[in-house]
Every structure is written in structure tokens, then in C-alpha cells.
Design a protein around this motif. Structure first.
Motif, PDB file in Angstrom:
ATOM      1  N   MET A  38     -10.947  -3.856   8.310  1.00  0.00           N
ATOM      2  CA  MET A  38     -11.368  -3.806   6.916  1.00  0.00           C
ATOM      3  C   MET A  38     -10.217  -3.344   6.025  1.00  0.00           C
ATOM      4  SD  MET A  38     -14.319  -1.597   5.025  1.00  0.00           S
ATOM      5  CE  MET A  38     -13.314  -0.122   5.038  1.00  0.00           C
ATOM      6  N   PHE A  39      -9.526  -2.261   6.398  1.00  0.00           N
ATOM      7  CA  PHE A  39      -8.426  -1.763   5.573  1.00  0.00           C
ATOM      8  C   PHE A  39      -7.267  -2.753   5.514  1.00  0.00           C
ATOM      9  CE2 PHE A  39      -9.934   2.780   6.289  1.00  0.00           C
ATOM     10  CZ  PHE A  39     -10.476   2.862   5.020  1.00  0.00           C
ATOM     11  N   THR A  40      -6.977  -3.416   6.614  1.00  0.00           N
ATOM     12  CA  THR A  40      -5.908  -4.413   6.621  1.00  0.00           C
ATOM     13  C   THR A  40      -6.255  -5.592   5.736  1.00  0.00           C
ATOM     14  OG1 THR A  40      -5.319  -3.744   8.873  1.00  0.00           O
ATOM     15  CG2 THR A  40      -4.492  -5.870   8.110  1.00  0.00           C
ATOM     16  N   SER A  41      -7.497  -6.051   5.801  1.00  0.00           N
ATOM     17  CA  SER A  41      -7.894  -7.186   4.967  1.00  0.00           C
ATOM     18  C   SER A  41      -7.914  -6.809   3.495  1.00  0.00           C
ATOM     19  CB  SER A  41      -9.249  -7.735   5.406  1.00  0.00           C
ATOM     20  OG  SER A  41     -10.241  -6.742   5.272  1.00  0.00           O
ATOM     21  N   VAL A  42      -8.335  -5.582   3.159  1.00  0.00           N
ATOM     22  CA  VAL A  42      -8.315  -5.146   1.757  1.00  0.00           C
ATOM     23  C   VAL A  42      -6.879  -5.064   1.253  1.00  0.00           C
ATOM     24  CG1 VAL A  42      -8.752  -3.148   0.251  1.00  0.00           C
ATOM     25  CG2 VAL A  42     -10.533  -3.972   1.777  1.00  0.00           C
ATOM     26  N   LEU A  43      -5.966  -4.575   2.082  1.00  0.00           N
ATOM     27  CA  LEU A  43      -4.558  -4.509   1.695  1.00  0.00           C
ATOM     28  C   LEU A  43      -3.985  -5.899   1.453  1.00  0.00           C
ATOM     29  CD1 LEU A  43      -1.913  -2.831   1.383  1.00  0.00           C
ATOM     30  CD2 LEU A  43      -1.524  -3.316   3.799  1.00  0.00           C
ATOM     31  N   LEU A  44      -4.253  -6.837   2.357  1.00  0.00           N
ATOM     32  CA  LEU A  44      -3.718  -8.191   2.202  1.00  0.00           C
ATOM     33  C   LEU A  44      -4.324  -8.908   1.007  1.00  0.00           C
ATOM     34  CD1 LEU A  44      -3.504  -9.324   5.922  1.00  0.00           C
ATOM     35  CD2 LEU A  44      -1.660  -8.597   4.415  1.00  0.00           C
ATOM     36  N   VAL A  45      -5.621  -8.743   0.788  1.00  0.00           N
ATOM     37  CA  VAL A  45      -6.262  -9.367  -0.382  1.00  0.00           C
ATOM     38  C   VAL A  45      -5.701  -8.770  -1.667  1.00  0.00           C
ATOM     39  CG1 VAL A  45      -8.467  -9.539  -1.620  1.00  0.00           C
ATOM     40  CG2 VAL A  45      -8.364 -10.083   0.798  1.00  0.00           C
ATOM     41  N   GLY A  50      -2.696  -9.314  -6.465  1.00  0.00           N
ATOM     42  CA  GLY A  50      -1.710  -8.728  -7.368  1.00  0.00           C
ATOM     43  C   GLY A  50      -0.554  -9.656  -7.654  1.00  0.00           C
ATOM     44  N   SER A  51      -0.100 -10.379  -6.646  1.00  0.00           N
ATOM     45  CA  SER A  51       1.003 -11.309  -6.888  1.00  0.00           C
ATOM     46  C   SER A  51       0.567 -12.496  -7.743  1.00  0.00           C
ATOM     47  CB  SER A  51       1.593 -11.790  -5.563  1.00  0.00           C
ATOM     48  OG  SER A  51       0.650 -12.554  -4.852  1.00  0.00           O
ATOM     49  N   ILE A  52      -0.645 -12.970  -7.546  1.00  0.00           N
ATOM     50  CA  ILE A  52      -1.148 -14.070  -8.378  1.00  0.00           C
ATOM     51  C   ILE A  52      -1.347 -13.597  -9.814  1.00  0.00           C
ATOM     52  CG2 ILE A  52      -3.149 -15.565  -8.781  1.00  0.00           C
ATOM     53  CD1 ILE A  52      -3.391 -15.803  -5.728  1.00  0.00           C
ATOM     54  N   PHE A  53      -1.896 -12.392  -9.971  1.00  0.00           N
ATOM     55  CA  PHE A  53      -2.118 -11.861 -11.311  1.00  0.00           C
ATOM     56  C   PHE A  53      -0.797 -11.593 -12.021  1.00  0.00           C
ATOM     57  CE2 PHE A  53      -3.015  -8.382 -14.292  1.00  0.00           C
ATOM     58  CZ  PHE A  53      -3.979  -8.996 -15.058  1.00  0.00           C
ATOM     59  N   ALA A  54       0.194 -11.073 -11.306  1.00  0.00           N
ATOM     60  CA  ALA A  54       1.492 -10.793 -11.929  1.00  0.00           C
ATOM     61  C   ALA A  54       2.211 -12.081 -12.317  1.00  0.00           C
ATOM     62  CB  ALA A  54       2.360  -9.974 -10.980  1.00  0.00           C
ATOM     63  N   GLN A  55       2.000 -13.140 -11.546  1.00  0.00           N
ATOM     64  CA  GLN A  55       2.639 -14.408 -11.867  1.00  0.00           C
ATOM     65  C   GLN A  55       2.062 -15.000 -13.154  1.00  0.00           C
ATOM     66  OE1 GLN A  55       2.104 -17.370  -8.859  1.00  0.00           O
ATOM     67  NE2 GLN A  55       3.581 -18.768  -9.743  1.00  0.00           N
ATOM     68  N   ASN A  56       0.771 -14.802 -13.383  1.00  0.00           N
ATOM     69  CA  ASN A  56       0.115 -15.387 -14.552  1.00  0.00           C
ATOM     70  C   ASN A  56       0.010 -14.418 -15.724  1.00  0.00           C
ATOM     71  OD1 ASN A  56      -0.308 -17.746 -13.105  1.00  0.00           O
ATOM     72  ND2 ASN A  56      -2.238 -17.008 -12.281  1.00  0.00           N
TER      73      ASN A  56
END
Length: 87
Positions: A38-45, A50-56
């Protein structure tokens, strides 16, 4: 001298000799490693979102994030303690 005896349950082989994953195997896996998954998937998501939001994002948001994560020591020392703690 002590010895160890390992006992393995008999594996069920499906078609083509591939081991089947049973419901008890999945329950054991998530009971043992569920919190880590769960923690690994939350980190990856979070990284992907964040990268998609920062790009846009716009330039004003990027400038405010740049100010928040300043690496200049003089700018850090000019901030108050709360600003330095948040950065």
C-alpha cells in the motif's frame, strides 16, 4: 546438533505445468506484505501524479514552488523559522 525440517504444501499445477495462485496464497501475501504494498503504491501514484501536474502547471506555481524549495543559503536565512521548516 539441531536440524531444520522444511515442509512445503503440495503445489497445484494448472495447465501447462504453471503453478496456480490460490486465494489462500493471496491472503497470506497481503496479510504479510499488505502495508508495504500500500505505501509503495501510494508513493508511486504520488510521483506520477506530481510529475503530470507539474508538467501541466503554470509559471506562477512553478515560481512559488521554486521559492518554497530554495537551495540558496542566503534566501533560507532571510526566511522566518516556519518558512525554513516548511521548505
Amino acid at each position: 546438533m539441531k536440524s531444520l525440517v522444511f515442509s512445503f504444501k503440495k503445489t497445484e499445477l494448472g495447465r501447462k505445468g504453471i503453478r496456480r495462485i490460490t486465494l489462500s496464497d493471496l491472503q497470506y501475501f497481503f496479510r504479510r506484505y499488505g502495508l508495504r504494498v500500500m505505501f509503495t503504491s501510494v508513493l508511486l501514484v504520488g510521483l506520477v501524479a506530481g510529475s503530470i501536474f507539474a508538467q501541466n502547471s503554470g509559471e506562477t506555481l512553478l515560481n512559488s514552488l521554486d521559492f518554497l524549495f530554495t537551495t540558496n543559503l542566503d534566501a533560507r536565512l532571510a526566511q522566518n523559522a516556519a518558512g525554513t521548516f516548511c521548505a
